[in-house]
Write a protein that holds these residues in place. Sequence first.
Motif, PDB file in Angstrom:
ATOM      1  N   LEU A  26       0.826  -1.219   0.000  1.00  0.00           N
ATOM      2  CA  LEU A  26       0.000   0.000   0.000  1.00  0.00           C
ATOM      3  C   LEU A  26       0.854   1.261   0.000  1.00  0.00           C
ATOM      4  O   LEU A  26       0.498   2.253  -0.645  1.00  0.00           O
ATOM      5  CB  LEU A  26      -0.948  -0.014   1.196  1.00  0.00           C
ATOM      6  N   ILE A  27       1.994   1.228   0.685  1.00  0.00           N
ATOM      7  CA  ILE A  27       2.901   2.380   0.679  1.00  0.00           C
ATOM      8  C   ILE A  27       3.427   2.632  -0.727  1.00  0.00           C
ATOM      9  O   ILE A  27       3.401   3.767  -1.231  1.00  0.00           O
ATOM     10  CB  ILE A  27       4.063   2.165   1.672  1.00  0.00           C
ATOM     11  N   VAL A  28       3.903   1.574  -1.374  1.00  0.00           N
ATOM     12  CA  VAL A  28       4.443   1.726  -2.728  1.00  0.00           C
ATOM     13  C   VAL A  28       3.357   2.180  -3.698  1.00  0.00           C
ATOM     14  O   VAL A  28       3.580   3.085  -4.516  1.00  0.00           O
ATOM     15  CB  VAL A  28       5.097   0.406  -3.196  1.00  0.00           C
ATOM     16  N   GLU A  29       2.180   1.566  -3.616  1.00  0.00           N
ATOM     17  CA  GLU A  29       1.072   1.960  -4.487  1.00  0.00           C
ATOM     18  C   GLU A  29       0.686   3.418  -4.244  1.00  0.00           C
ATOM     19  O   GLU A  29       0.483   4.180  -5.186  1.00  0.00           O
ATOM     20  CB  GLU A  29      -0.138   1.060  -4.253  1.00  0.00           C
ATOM     21  N   GLY A  30       0.582   3.778  -2.991  1.00  0.00           N
ATOM     22  CA  GLY A  30       0.210   5.151  -2.661  1.00  0.00           C
ATOM     23  C   GLY A  30       1.233   6.157  -3.151  1.00  0.00           C
ATOM     24  O   GLY A  30       0.875   7.223  -3.666  1.00  0.00           O
TER      25      GLY A  30
END
Length: 65
Positions: free
Chosen positions: A13-17
């Motif tokens: 989720l961090i990378v996607e965000g």
Amino acid sequence: MIETAFLALGLVLIVEGLAYALAPSLVEQLLEALRALPETQRRNLGLLALVLGVLMVWIAKTLGG
């Protein structure tokens, strides 16, 4: 085991965000490029990402003790 799953999901989720926050137009271009690929190539790309992800999690768990 559940903590590893939460850690992995959180990192995804961090990378996607970050991708959507920092380069939304690049994400759009990537999605268009993916749409142009045949379904079998997209499936193979997904399977490759899955295998690499599992391998990375396994290595991280091994190195972490």
